[in-house]
Enzyme design. Structure first.
Site, PDB file in Angstrom:
ATOM      1  N   ARG A  40       0.286  19.222 -12.655  1.00 46.25           N
ATOM      2  CA  ARG A  40       1.422  18.319 -12.846  1.00 46.25           C
ATOM      3  C   ARG A  40       2.625  18.740 -12.002  1.00 46.25           C
ATOM      4  NH1 ARG A  40       0.828  16.755 -19.264  1.00 46.25           N
ATOM      5  NH2 ARG A  40      -0.361  14.881 -18.810  1.00 46.25           N
ATOM      6  N   LYS A 223      -9.187  10.981 -29.643  1.00 47.90           N
ATOM      7  CA  LYS A 223      -7.983  10.280 -30.112  1.00 47.90           C
ATOM      8  C   LYS A 223      -8.332   8.809 -30.364  1.00 47.90           C
ATOM      9  CE  LYS A 223      -5.493  12.297 -26.744  1.00 47.90           C
ATOM     10  NZ  LYS A 223      -4.548  12.276 -25.675  1.00 47.90           N
ATOM     11  N   GLY A 376      -6.157  13.863 -20.181  1.00 46.93           N
ATOM     12  CA  GLY A 376      -6.108  15.280 -19.820  1.00 46.93           C
ATOM     13  C   GLY A 376      -7.464  15.963 -19.924  1.00 46.93           C
ATOM     14  N   GLY A 399      -2.029   8.864 -21.768  1.00 45.58           N
ATOM     15  CA  GLY A 399      -1.440   7.866 -22.665  1.00 45.58           C
ATOM     16  C   GLY A 399      -0.811   6.719 -21.885  1.00 45.58           C
TER      17      GLY A 399
HETATM   18  P1  ADP Z   1      -8.470  12.729 -23.060  1.00 42.73           P
HETATM   19  O1  ADP Z   1      -7.647  13.980 -23.102  1.00 42.73           O
HETATM   20  O2  ADP Z   1      -9.391  12.654 -21.900  1.00 42.73           O
HETATM   21  O3  ADP Z   1      -7.611  11.519 -23.224  1.00 42.73           O
HETATM   22  P2  ADP Z   1      -9.066  12.943 -25.875  1.00 42.73           P
HETATM   23  O4  ADP Z   1      -7.911  13.848 -25.998  1.00 42.73           O
HETATM   24  O5  ADP Z   1      -9.025  11.636 -26.566  1.00 42.73           O
HETATM   25  O6  ADP Z   1      -9.443  12.731 -24.339  1.00 42.73           O
HETATM   26  O7  ADP Z   1     -10.370  13.651 -26.423  1.00 42.73           O
HETATM   27  C1  ADP Z   1     -10.877  14.836 -25.873  1.00 42.73           C
HETATM   28  C2  ADP Z   1     -11.588  15.607 -26.928  1.00 42.73           C
HETATM   29  O8  ADP Z   1     -12.554  14.794 -27.579  1.00 42.73           O
HETATM   30  C3  ADP Z   1     -12.346  16.795 -26.410  1.00 42.73           C
HETATM   31  O9  ADP Z   1     -11.694  17.956 -26.850  1.00 42.73           O
HETATM   32  C4  ADP Z   1     -13.731  16.651 -27.035  1.00 42.73           C
HETATM   33  O10 ADP Z   1     -14.202  17.857 -27.556  1.00 42.73           O
HETATM   34  C5  ADP Z   1     -13.495  15.649 -28.131  1.00 42.73           C
HETATM   35  N1  ADP Z   1     -14.685  14.887 -28.519  1.00 42.73           N
HETATM   36  C6  ADP Z   1     -15.502  14.165 -27.741  1.00 42.73           C
HETATM   37  N2  ADP Z   1     -16.524  13.660 -28.433  1.00 42.73           N
HETATM   38  C7  ADP Z   1     -16.355  14.059 -29.713  1.00 42.73           C
HETATM   39  C8  ADP Z   1     -17.095  13.874 -30.925  1.00 42.73           C
HETATM   40  N3  ADP Z   1     -18.216  13.168 -30.932  1.00 42.73           N
HETATM   41  N4  ADP Z   1     -16.615  14.442 -32.047  1.00 42.73           N
HETATM   42  C9  ADP Z   1     -15.495  15.185 -32.014  1.00 42.73           C
HETATM   43  N5  ADP Z   1     -14.740  15.392 -30.923  1.00 42.73           N
HETATM   44  C10 ADP Z   1     -15.173  14.838 -29.775  1.00 42.73           C
HETATM   45 MG    MG Z   2      -6.750  15.036 -24.731  1.00 38.04          MG
END
Ligand code: ADP
Ligand code: MG
Length: 419
Positions: A40, A223, A376, A399
């Protein structure tokens, strides 16, 4: 899509004091506080360098993490954890979220000193901003140390604005929030964008306004409630929507499937059913897992088994998409024109549950499609796997990019001057 906001190139910056909102919300090591990725900071360099080269004095600012801006809010958070709050503990928690390590890294990257202020709009910041010369850069302390920041308090916005002649926003990761430093200040200063916001919105805007088709959107991660809402708008623009990660189980449960202890957002089950119906009515392919890797605990060494989607035994939880699903999803990506990916397919931090995420990342690295990664953790997964330079664009704002795809107005962009 044409980017319709003024940028630093559209205004005269020479001799101006520029309040530059960056997104220096960097990941840090929990123990040592060391910055674990400077992506970043690097992403902010083109705008900073441009301003310094063109005779501006740069007053940079950013938030970092979620500090408790008042002792009361700190005490409340501690109480929730069943812990006592002391003045000293609060000060320590703030010190951990100081931007000083960012100033040090930024200084290395720029090859020049970065003056650090010990406050945001206090006497130190005011004095250092007043003395700042063209070509010099000052970094204010964490904007969230001020309680007015997240409330978009006009007094704070005014105080920040009073130190500068021009506001430049380049904090793409924070433009979906209407805070004092991301939007409020634009009420008191002429406001334009930097190059990062411009690039992000050109790429994302291009992907949805005139995409190379088929347009495939892949959603996953944990999320769920903050991401699932984007599907409604994606159904208007995408040809295929792929659901993985934690989000899949809400869809599965909505169709009467057994999801055991998997992530579930029960409030979103009706919505999920509506999305399945809407996709069918619009002829958009909505792909859901056909099998899942489930585990008897949320742990790297948990016992695991592959089961059909909707047949997760009681007490077990889905932590990755299964091998049949991997094949289905990779096929869907192979002939895409554009792929937007936000959210890992499984708990990729545990090697036993990383296969889905790895396979999708590899498939993306091989397509000729325009590939845009948001989020992220998704970006971290792609980087860890060594596919980062195979992707068209890795967004610095998870986001913000989602809210943009949802069709929502981004307050930190809306407040900037139109071209
Ligand atoms: P990003 O940061 O790409 O926006 P998120 O923060 O929404 O993604 O989610 C990332 C997290 O989701 C990772 O830490 C991963 O371990 C978790 N994750 C993915 N699939 C599952 C699942 N089936 N159950 C619980 N956690 C999950
Ligand atoms: Mg995340």
């Amino acid at each position: 899509m044409n980017y319709n906001k003024k940028t630093v190139r559209d205004v005269d910056v020479a001799g101006k004091k520029v309040l530059l909102r960056c997104d220096f919300n960097v990941p840090q090591d929990k123990e040592t506080g060391a910055i674990t990725s400077d992506k970043r900071i690097v992403a902010a360099l083109p705008t900073i360098q441009y301003l310094l080269d063109n005779g501006a004095a740069v007053i940079a600012c950013s938030h970092l993490g979620k500090p408790a801006a008042t002792f009361e809010s700190y005490a409340k958070k501690q109480a929730e954890k069943g812990k006592e709050a002391t003045e000293e503990g609060w000060k320590k928690s703030l010190a951990k979220l100081s931007l000083a390590p960012v100033a040090a890294r930024l200084s290395e990257l720029l090859g020049k000193p970065v003056i650090m202020a010990s406050d945001v709009v206090g006497p130190d910041a005011q004095a250092k901003a007043a003395a700042l010369q063209p070509g010099q850069i000052l970094l204010l302390e964490n904007t969230r140390f001020e309680k007015g920041e997240t409330k978009n308090d006009p007094e704070l916005a005014k105080a920040m604005a009073s130190m500068a002649d021009l506001y430049v926003s380049d904090a793409f990761g924070a433009v979906h929030r209407a805070h004092a430093s991301t939007a409020g200040v634009a009420d008191y200063l002429p406001a334009v964008s930097g190059f990062l916001i411009q690039k992000e919105l050109e790429v994302l805007g291009g992907a949805i306004s005139n995409p190379k088709r088929p347009l495939v959107a892949i959603l996953g991660g944990s999320k769920v409630s903050s991401k699932i809402g984007v599907i409604n708008n994606l159904l208007e623009i995408a040809d295929t929507i792929i659901i993985g990660g934690g989000m899949a189980y809400t869809f599965s449960a909505a169709q009467g499937g057994k999801v055991g202890k998997s992530l579930l957002e029960a409030d979103w089950m009706d919505y999920s059913r509506e999305m399945i119906e809407k996709a069918a009515a619009k002829g958009v392919k909505l792909l859901l897992p056909v099998d899942t890797v489930c585990a008897d605990a949320f742990a790297p060494d948990a016992h695991s088994q592959v089961v059909k989607a909707g047949e997760i035994p009681d007490g077990w939880q889905g932590l990755d998409i299964g091998p049949e699903t991997v094949k289905l999803y990779c096929d869907a990506v192979a002939d895409a024109g554009t792929v937007i990916w936000n959210g890992p397919m499984g708990v990729f931090e545990f090697p036993a549950f990383a296969k889905g995420t790895e396979a999708v990342a590899e498939a993306l690295s091989k397509t000729h499609a325009i590939t845009i990664i948001g989020g992220g953790d998704s970006a971290a997964a792609v980087e860890q796997l060594g596919y980062a330079d195979k992707m068209t664009h890795i967004s610095t704002g998870g986001g913000a990019s989602l809210e943009f795809l949802e069709g929502k107005e981004l307050p930190g962009v809306a407040c900037l001057l139109d071209r």
